[in-house]
Design a protein around this motif. Structure first.
Motif, PDB file in Angstrom:
ATOM      1  N   ALA A 110       0.829  -1.208   0.000  1.00  0.00           N
ATOM      2  CA  ALA A 110       0.000   0.000   0.000  1.00  0.00           C
ATOM      3  C   ALA A 110       0.863   1.257   0.000  1.00  0.00           C
ATOM      4  N   LYS A 111       1.913   1.285   0.830  1.00  0.00           N
ATOM      5  CA  LYS A 111       2.803   2.451   0.874  1.00  0.00           C
ATOM      6  C   LYS A 111       3.531   2.630  -0.459  1.00  0.00           C
ATOM      7  N   LEU A 112       3.925   1.524  -1.086  1.00  0.00           N
ATOM      8  CA  LEU A 112       4.606   1.611  -2.370  1.00  0.00           C
ATOM      9  C   LEU A 112       3.663   2.154  -3.444  1.00  0.00           C
ATOM     10  N   ALA A 113       2.389   1.725  -3.416  1.00  0.00           N
ATOM     11  CA  ALA A 113       1.418   2.228  -4.384  1.00  0.00           C
ATOM     12  C   ALA A 113       1.232   3.735  -4.241  1.00  0.00           C
ATOM     13  N   VAL A 114       1.153   4.209  -3.000  1.00  0.00           N
ATOM     14  CA  VAL A 114       1.012   5.649  -2.765  1.00  0.00           C
ATOM     15  C   VAL A 114       2.263   6.387  -3.228  1.00  0.00           C
ATOM     16  N   LEU A 115       3.437   5.839  -2.946  1.00  0.00           N
ATOM     17  CA  LEU A 115       4.696   6.476  -3.327  1.00  0.00           C
ATOM     18  C   LEU A 115       4.835   6.577  -4.844  1.00  0.00           C
ATOM     19  N   GLN A 116       4.389   5.531  -5.565  1.00  0.00           N
ATOM     20  CA  GLN A 116       4.529   5.515  -7.014  1.00  0.00           C
ATOM     21  C   GLN A 116       3.299   6.055  -7.735  1.00  0.00           C
ATOM     22  N   ASP A 117       2.277   6.486  -6.966  1.00  0.00           N
ATOM     23  CA  ASP A 117       1.041   6.986  -7.561  1.00  0.00           C
ATOM     24  C   ASP A 117       0.466   5.955  -8.536  1.00  0.00           C
ATOM     25  N   ALA A 118       0.357   4.711  -8.058  1.00  0.00           N
ATOM     26  CA  ALA A 118      -0.103   3.603  -8.885  1.00  0.00           C
ATOM     27  C   ALA A 118      -1.203   2.840  -8.163  1.00  0.00           C
ATOM     28  N   PRO A 119      -2.119   2.225  -8.891  1.00  0.00           N
ATOM     29  CA  PRO A 119      -3.163   1.419  -8.244  1.00  0.00           C
ATOM     30  C   PRO A 119      -2.579   0.183  -7.567  1.00  0.00           C
ATOM     31  N   LEU A 120      -3.277  -0.306  -6.554  1.00  0.00           N
ATOM     32  CA  LEU A 120      -2.861  -1.510  -5.836  1.00  0.00           C
ATOM     33  C   LEU A 120      -3.800  -2.648  -6.200  1.00  0.00           C
ATOM     34  N   ILE A 121      -3.222  -3.758  -6.624  1.00  0.00           N
ATOM     35  CA  ILE A 121      -3.986  -4.953  -6.984  1.00  0.00           C
ATOM     36  C   ILE A 121      -3.511  -6.095  -6.093  1.00  0.00           C
ATOM     37  N   VAL A 122      -4.451  -6.765  -5.433  1.00  0.00           N
ATOM     38  CA  VAL A 122      -4.107  -7.878  -4.551  1.00  0.00           C
ATOM     39  C   VAL A 122      -4.829  -9.131  -5.029  1.00  0.00           C
ATOM     40  N   PHE A 123      -4.069 -10.183  -5.296  1.00  0.00           N
ATOM     41  CA  PHE A 123      -4.627 -11.499  -5.617  1.00  0.00           C
ATOM     42  C   PHE A 123      -4.667 -12.301  -4.324  1.00  0.00           C
ATOM     43  N   THR A 124      -5.847 -12.609  -3.837  1.00  0.00           N
ATOM     44  CA  THR A 124      -5.987 -13.310  -2.560  1.00  0.00           C
ATOM     45  C   THR A 124      -6.199 -14.801  -2.777  1.00  0.00           C
ATOM     46  N   ALA A 125      -5.580 -15.599  -1.946  1.00  0.00           N
ATOM     47  CA  ALA A 125      -5.788 -17.051  -1.902  1.00  0.00           C
ATOM     48  C   ALA A 125      -5.335 -17.500  -0.517  1.00  0.00           C
ATOM     49  N   SER A 126      -6.282 -17.593   0.413  1.00  0.00           N
ATOM     50  CA  SER A 126      -5.899 -17.790   1.811  1.00  0.00           C
ATOM     51  C   SER A 126      -6.967 -18.557   2.561  1.00  0.00           C
ATOM     52  N   GLY A 127      -6.506 -19.291   3.570  1.00  0.00           N
ATOM     53  CA  GLY A 127      -7.422 -19.976   4.475  1.00  0.00           C
ATOM     54  C   GLY A 127      -7.794 -19.146   5.682  1.00  0.00           C
ATOM     55  N   GLY A 128      -7.233 -17.927   5.798  1.00  0.00           N
ATOM     56  CA  GLY A 128      -7.580 -17.051   6.915  1.00  0.00           C
ATOM     57  C   GLY A 128      -6.397 -16.758   7.814  1.00  0.00           C
ATOM     58  N   ALA A 129      -6.689 -16.440   9.066  1.00  0.00           N
ATOM     59  CA  ALA A 129      -5.652 -16.083  10.032  1.00  0.00           C
ATOM     60  C   ALA A 129      -4.765 -17.292  10.347  1.00  0.00           C
ATOM     61  N   ARG A 130      -3.515 -17.020  10.710  1.00  0.00           N
ATOM     62  CA  ARG A 130      -2.559 -18.091  11.026  1.00  0.00           C
ATOM     63  C   ARG A 130      -2.641 -18.379  12.517  1.00  0.00           C
ATOM     64  N   MET A 131      -3.147 -19.548  12.856  1.00  0.00           N
ATOM     65  CA  MET A 131      -3.432 -19.864  14.251  1.00  0.00           C
ATOM     66  C   MET A 131      -2.163 -19.927  15.101  1.00  0.00           C
ATOM     67  N   GLN A 132      -1.016 -20.204  14.492  1.00  0.00           N
ATOM     68  CA  GLN A 132       0.223 -20.299  15.263  1.00  0.00           C
ATOM     69  C   GLN A 132       0.680 -18.946  15.808  1.00  0.00           C
TER      70      GLN A 132
END
Length: 308
Positions: A146-168
């Motif tokens: 997110a900070k890099l997107a703001v610094l470069q004045d560029a959109p942020l794209i996130v590809f998500t693939a997750s089972g959720g929070a890490r219980m450990q």
């Protein structure tokens, strides 16, 4: 007859034996058709028989999304084992194993570059890294992106693939939910697009935090998207869930998603969306008033007598 089986047959077999790679073919987990691995790579791991979208690595995701010449960034290192967690194995041992298999420090890779010439910062989850679970390392990656997107004045794209929070990581993992939400606010307050592409699966704390806060929500076909599992929901509401519940097409039909896009069309779609959101609209110049109206004189239609 022993000399035939013990000596002659091995000699003959050795003349015609060829080394065949074990991973030459891949079986589709949906239709169970065998696919030549080279064809599968060309099709971006989409089955040519049934269209099933198989899971791909974060590195491959960045390669097929960004133009050649993109740069991956080094992410801040999070505490390896803040709670000194241990179940059947030590958490540090699980981390080392996942890092060795995936060649990544944690479950998210971040890169910056262009998509068909449109500048963008892309973060991609690696589901093979402990189920893409969100710990302190993932939180650091999203905040850094997110900070890099703001610094470069560029959109942020996130590809998500997750089972959720890490219980450990316990409460440390849960705290990444508000952290990632704040990261999305940084992007939006800078007036930049935040696009979320939900891949199979996107569940748990990732869905309950930043994944549902995008300006545009996209999903791959038949991706599993939700918070809790379908069985848990059925036991809670005591009702039978509809067919295809928590799948991308069902969520699109009910307004949760903006579009469902095939993997082969994803890059062009993202470039088109960025172009629409980032290109300023040019307003057409207003038409000049007629000379008669400008001088306060009646127009030609008003001055001419009415015809019978």
């Amino acid at each position: 007859m022993n000399w035939i089986s013990d000596w002659a047959l091995p000699k003959i077999s050795g003349l015609f034996k060829r080394d065949v790679p074990e991973n030459l073919w891949h079986k589709c987990p949906s239709c169970e058709q065998m696919i030549f691995r080279r064809d599968l790579e060309t099709a971006l791991h989409v089955c040519q028989h049934c269209g099933h979208h198989m899971r791909i690595s974060a590195a491959r995701r960045l390669e097929c999304t960004l133009d050649p010449g993109f740069s991956r960034i080094e992410l801040p290192r999070a505490p390896a084992d803040p709670l000194r967690f241990r179940d059947q194995r030590r958490y540090t041992d699980r981390l080392k194993e996942a890092q060795t298999k995936s060649s990544m420090d944690d479950a998210v890779a971040v890169a910056h570059g262009a998509i068909d010439g449109q500048r963008a910062v892309v973060a991609a989850f690696e589901f093979a890294f402990m189920g893409g679970s969100m710990g302190a390392g993932v939180g650091e990656a999203i905040v850094t992106a997110a900070k890099l997107a703001v610094l470069q004045d560029a959109p942020l794209i996130v590809f998500t693939a997750s089972g959720g929070a890490r219980m450990q990581e316990g409460a440390v993992s849960l705290m990444q939910m508000p952290r990632t939400v704040i990261a999305t606010r940084l992007v939006k307050e800078a007036g930049l697009p935040f696009i979320v592409v939900m891949c199979d699966p996107t569940t748990g704390g990732v869905t309950a935090s930043f994944a549902m806060l995008g300006d545009i929500h996209i999903a791959e076909p038949n991706a599993l998207i939700g918070f809790a599992g379908a069985r848990v929901i059925e036991q809670t509401v005591r009702e039978k869930l509809p067919e295809g519940f928590q799948r991308a097409e069902y969520l699109l039909e009910h307004g949760i998603l903006d579009m469902v896009v095939k993997r082969g069309e994803m890059r062009a779609t993202l470039a088109r969306i960025i172009g629409l959101l980032r290109t300023p609209l040019v307003e057409a110049p207003a038409e000049a008033p007629a000379p008669e109206a400008a001088e306060g004189l009646p127009s030609e239609a008003e001055a001419s007598p009415a015809k019978a």
